[in-house]
Motif scaffolding. Structure first.
Motif, mmCIF file in Angstrom:
data_model
loop_
_atom_site.group_PDB
_atom_site.id
_atom_site.type_symbol
_atom_site.label_atom_id
_atom_site.label_comp_id
_atom_site.label_asym_id
_atom_site.label_seq_id
_atom_site.Cartn_x
_atom_site.Cartn_y
_atom_site.Cartn_z
ATOM 1 N N UNK A 110 33.285 -82.385 -28.782
ATOM 2 C CA UNK A 110 34.052 -82.949 -27.662
ATOM 3 C C UNK A 110 34.551 -81.887 -26.684
ATOM 4 N N UNK A 111 34.021 -80.651 -26.786
ATOM 5 C CA UNK A 111 34.540 -79.548 -25.968
ATOM 6 C C UNK A 111 34.324 -79.788 -24.478
ATOM 7 N N UNK A 112 35.387 -79.597 -23.711
ATOM 8 C CA UNK A 112 35.291 -79.575 -22.244
ATOM 9 C C UNK A 112 36.279 -78.523 -21.749
ATOM 10 N N UNK A 113 36.388 -78.373 -20.440
ATOM 11 C CA UNK A 113 37.263 -77.323 -19.897
ATOM 12 C C UNK A 113 38.507 -77.925 -19.251
ATOM 13 N N UNK A 172 36.913 -93.191 -17.775
ATOM 14 C CA UNK A 172 36.151 -92.618 -16.649
ATOM 15 C C UNK A 172 34.641 -92.771 -16.831
ATOM 16 N N UNK A 173 34.226 -93.250 -17.999
ATOM 17 C CA UNK A 173 32.810 -93.558 -18.255
ATOM 18 C C UNK A 173 31.892 -92.340 -18.167
ATOM 19 N N UNK A 174 32.435 -91.174 -18.523
ATOM 20 C CA UNK A 174 31.619 -89.960 -18.561
ATOM 21 C C UNK A 174 31.209 -89.747 -20.022
ATOM 22 N N UNK A 175 29.988 -90.135 -20.347
ATOM 23 C CA UNK A 175 29.580 -90.221 -21.758
ATOM 24 C C UNK A 175 28.928 -88.954 -22.291
ATOM 25 N N UNK A 176 28.845 -87.911 -21.459
ATOM 26 C CA UNK A 176 28.199 -86.672 -21.923
ATOM 27 C C UNK A 176 29.005 -85.946 -22.981
ATOM 28 N N UNK A 177 30.314 -86.113 -22.988
ATOM 29 C CA UNK A 177 31.170 -85.468 -23.982
ATOM 30 C C UNK A 177 31.201 -86.353 -25.225
ATOM 31 N N UNK A 178 30.933 -85.765 -26.381
ATOM 32 C CA UNK A 178 30.713 -86.572 -27.585
ATOM 33 C C UNK A 178 31.886 -86.539 -28.555
ATOM 34 N N UNK A 179 31.971 -87.606 -29.360
ATOM 35 C CA UNK A 179 32.920 -87.674 -30.465
ATOM 36 C C UNK A 179 32.182 -87.304 -31.747
ATOM 37 N N UNK A 180 32.744 -86.328 -32.471
ATOM 38 C CA UNK A 180 32.133 -85.952 -33.750
ATOM 39 C C UNK A 180 33.094 -86.207 -34.884
#
Ligand code: FES
Ligand code: FES
Length: 163
Positions: A48-51, A31-39
């Protein structure tokens, strides 16, 4: 297989070969939503937290099959530059980020916490916001979380804005 879900207010259908693919992979690479990160990739750091249906989840360790028919919100869907979410506004006001890498996860975790506990104590914050920040912005984050709780309360929010 085909998975259909709502993300940031839009219905989305994706074709996926492995239903156990982490949701984070789909969010960033499909989906190319890069705001959520891989740690860490191990559900430990919280980057990587989202709802999913309003609950904070660690998307590096959450299979995409579980979002079928659900509502997913990422940092891109929380607020807009013109109309930031109270947590985003508080983060700006308290100038919280340092390198910024972990901040999406903290903001999403905080937004979910305020939905459950509108006015959290320091203890609530310590027990619920257990993400990791390598830069050590914890002190400013705690101040921002208390401010976000006030901004989230319409009467108090207008007092702050008028003061
Ligand atoms: S990348 Fe998911 S918890 Fe660290
Ligand atoms: S602001 Fe750099 S890791 Fe948190």
């Amino acid at each position: 297989m085909n998975i259909t879900f709502n993300i940031n207010g839009k219905q989305q259908s994706i074709e996926i070969t492995d239903e156990n693919t982490p949701l984070l992979w789909v969010v960033r690479d499909v989906l190319n939503l890069k705001g959520t990160k891989f740690g860490c990739g191990k559900a430990a750091c919280g980057a990587c937290t989202l709802h999913v249906d309003g609950q904070a989840i660690r998307s590096c360790s959450y299979a995409v099959k579980f979002v079928e028919g659900k509502n997913v919100t990422t940092i891109e869907g929380l607020g807009t530059p013109e109309n930031p979410h109270p947590v985003q506004q508080a983060w700006i006001d308290e100038i919280v980020p340092q390198c910024g890498y972990c901040q999406t996860g903290f903001i999403m975790a905080t937004a979910a916490l305020l939905n459950k506990v509108p006015n959290p104590t320091d203890e609530d914050i310590d027990n619920n916001i257990i993400n990791v920040c390598r830069c050590g912005t914890y002190y400013r984050m705690r101040k921002a979380i208390h401010l976000a709780a006030k901004l989230n309360t319409p009467e108090i929010s207008s007092e702050i804005q008028n003061s």
